[in-house]
Design an enzyme around this catalytic site. Structure first.
Site, PDB file in Angstrom:
ATOM      1  N   ASP A  66      46.167  58.812 -58.835  1.00  0.00           N
ATOM      2  CA  ASP A  66      46.339  57.394 -58.524  1.00  0.00           C
ATOM      3  C   ASP A  66      45.415  56.933 -57.404  1.00  0.00           C
ATOM      4  O   ASP A  66      44.742  57.742 -56.754  1.00  0.00           O
ATOM      5  CB  ASP A  66      47.810  57.098 -58.163  1.00  0.00           C
ATOM      6  CG  ASP A  66      48.460  58.206 -57.324  1.00  0.00           C
ATOM      7  OD1 ASP A  66      47.726  58.975 -56.664  1.00  0.00           O
ATOM      8  OD2 ASP A  66      49.685  58.308 -57.320  1.00  0.00           O
ATOM      9  N   ASP A 135      62.038  58.014 -53.986  1.00  0.00           N
ATOM     10  CA  ASP A 135      62.689  57.208 -55.026  1.00  0.00           C
ATOM     11  C   ASP A 135      62.480  57.805 -56.417  1.00  0.00           C
ATOM     12  O   ASP A 135      62.792  57.170 -57.416  1.00  0.00           O
ATOM     13  CB  ASP A 135      62.189  55.756 -54.979  1.00  0.00           C
ATOM     14  CG  ASP A 135      60.696  55.623 -55.314  1.00  0.00           C
ATOM     15  OD1 ASP A 135      60.032  56.652 -55.571  1.00  0.00           O
ATOM     16  OD2 ASP A 135      60.198  54.482 -55.313  1.00  0.00           O
ATOM     17  N   HIS A 137      59.568  58.685 -57.830  1.00  0.00           N
ATOM     18  CA  HIS A 137      58.313  58.412 -58.544  1.00  0.00           C
ATOM     19  C   HIS A 137      57.441  59.668 -58.636  1.00  0.00           C
ATOM     20  O   HIS A 137      57.499  60.531 -57.756  1.00  0.00           O
ATOM     21  CB  HIS A 137      57.525  57.249 -57.914  1.00  0.00           C
ATOM     22  CG  HIS A 137      56.942  57.510 -56.577  1.00  0.00           C
ATOM     23  ND1 HIS A 137      57.189  56.723 -55.475  1.00  0.00           N
ATOM     24  CD2 HIS A 137      56.084  58.463 -56.131  1.00  0.00           C
ATOM     25  CE1 HIS A 137      56.515  57.191 -54.439  1.00  0.00           C
ATOM     26  NE2 HIS A 137      55.836  58.240 -54.808  1.00  0.00           N
ATOM     27  N   GLU A 142      56.708  53.982 -60.395  1.00  0.00           N
ATOM     28  CA  GLU A 142      57.932  53.642 -59.674  1.00  0.00           C
ATOM     29  C   GLU A 142      59.094  53.522 -60.651  1.00  0.00           C
ATOM     30  O   GLU A 142      58.885  53.452 -61.870  1.00  0.00           O
ATOM     31  CB  GLU A 142      57.714  52.307 -58.924  1.00  0.00           C
ATOM     32  CG  GLU A 142      56.618  52.353 -57.866  1.00  0.00           C
ATOM     33  CD  GLU A 142      57.033  53.118 -56.602  1.00  0.00           C
ATOM     34  OE1 GLU A 142      57.897  54.012 -56.674  1.00  0.00           O
ATOM     35  OE2 GLU A 142      56.467  52.816 -55.526  1.00  0.00           O
TER      36      GLU A 142
HETATM   37  C1  F6R Z   1      50.208  60.849 -54.737  1.00  0.00           C
HETATM   38  C2  F6R Z   1      51.326  60.696 -55.639  1.00  0.00           C
HETATM   39  C3  F6R Z   1      52.720  60.465 -55.175  1.00  0.00           C
HETATM   40  C4  F6R Z   1      53.133  61.448 -54.093  1.00  0.00           C
HETATM   41  C5  F6R Z   1      54.527  61.117 -53.611  1.00  0.00           C
HETATM   42  C6  F6R Z   1      54.998  62.061 -52.525  1.00  0.00           C
HETATM   43  O1  F6R Z   1      49.029  61.072 -55.477  1.00  0.00           O
HETATM   44  O2  F6R Z   1      51.098  60.725 -56.792  1.00  0.00           O
HETATM   45  O3  F6R Z   1      53.599  60.582 -56.263  1.00  0.00           O
HETATM   46  O4  F6R Z   1      53.086  62.731 -54.616  1.00  0.00           O
HETATM   47  O5  F6R Z   1      54.536  59.819 -53.110  1.00  0.00           O
HETATM   48  O6  F6R Z   1      54.216  61.879 -51.395  1.00  0.00           O
HETATM   49  P1  F6R Z   1      54.206  62.954 -50.225  1.00  0.00           P
HETATM   50  O7  F6R Z   1      53.655  64.182 -50.801  1.00  0.00           O
HETATM   51  O8  F6R Z   1      53.313  62.373 -49.177  1.00  0.00           O
HETATM   52  O9  F6R Z   1      55.631  63.098 -49.803  1.00  0.00           O
END
Ligand code: F6R
Length: 259
Positions: A66, A135, A137, A142
């Protein structure tokens, strides 16, 4: 069922997943890696530095999950910059072979389609690294995301913007929109490896692995995948009902079988 591996620390998780990636690259020099950003995959990238040293990685290809929309790619927190800093440079990968969705507003209308075409042209992702949001995702899919979704623009939830504010000067600097691989895109990768560490991820992990399949918890999509590995520390595993069974299964796993 996904395989759940409970490890003692993020470092142990990093070593385990890095070993799997090295084996993949050894078997196929132009392996296609699916790269996540955020803090969770950092121990994997850290462990890969040592494990890949001396190997020819010039053919390895990669696709990030992303990117923020409207962020300058040279901004230190654009996912293009993060992937360059944490993955491409330290591992010595060819930047031309590592793709990040294009979040430029001028071309955003077709950026999703372009990214899907690039993944397809590469023959698909061999191993997709995933983190999970509080959450639920994965990528930036989301709650409410379709299980069939492809790379497209999404609006970040307030929760995600708050979670990611730590990377920016203030929450106001966290972009409102992102472009993310869809759940359908992620499910096409040949092996999913989802990592999660810390108590704050325990509910999301339990819901993703053991809860109902629901768009409300996008991470539950991993249950649809034939080869998904969930690597968690004790804190992130603390709400899993079948934790003892996962430990037992992993402890008795045949040595020839990787994750
Ligand atoms: C980032 C991504 C998100 C993160 C998620 C957890 O490329 O795809 O799904 O993996 O927001 O973020 P962290 O690892 O910072 O807790």
């Amino acid at each position: 069922m996904a395989e759940v591996v409970i490890v003692e620390s993020p470092e142990a998780a990093g070593a385990l997943v890095a070993t799997e990636i090295v084996e993949l690259i050894d078997s196929r020099s132009d392996a296609v890696l699916g790269l996540a950003t955020g803090s969770t995959p950092l121990p994997v990238y850290q462990a890969l530095r040592a494990k890949l040293a001396g190997r020819d990685v010039s053919q390895v290809r990669g696709f990030a999950l992303d990117e923020y929309v409207g962020i300058d790619p040279s901004h230190p927190e654009s996912y293009r910059s993060v992937i360059t800093r944490e993955v491409v440079e330290p591992l010595g990968l060819d930047p031309e072979r590592i793709h990040v969705p294009n979040g430029a507003e001028a071309t955003i209308q077709h950026a999703g389609e372009d990214y899907e075409a690039a993944i397809e042209a590469a023959g698909g992702v061999d191993l997709q690294i995933l983190g999970i949001g509080t959450d639920g995702h994965i990528g930036f899919n989301e709650p409410g995301s379709s299980f069939a979704s492809r790379t497209r623009v999404k609006t970040l939830t307030e929760q995600t913007r708050e979670d990611n504010a730590r990377f920016f000067d203030s929450i106001d600097d966290v972009p409102m929109h992102c472009i993310t691989q869809g759940l359908g895109t992620i499910l096409r990768a040949r092996h999913l490896v989802l990592l999660a560490f810390g108590e704050g991820k325990a509910d999301a992990v339990a819901a993703a692995v053991e809860g109902p399949l629901t768009a409300l918890l996008p991470g539950s999509a991993i249950q649809l995948h034939p080869h998904a590995t969930i690597v968690v520390d004790e804190a992130a595993a603390s709400r899993l009902q079948l934790a003892d069974y996962y430990r037992y299964t992993f402890a008795n796993k045949p040595a020839w079988q990787g994750i």
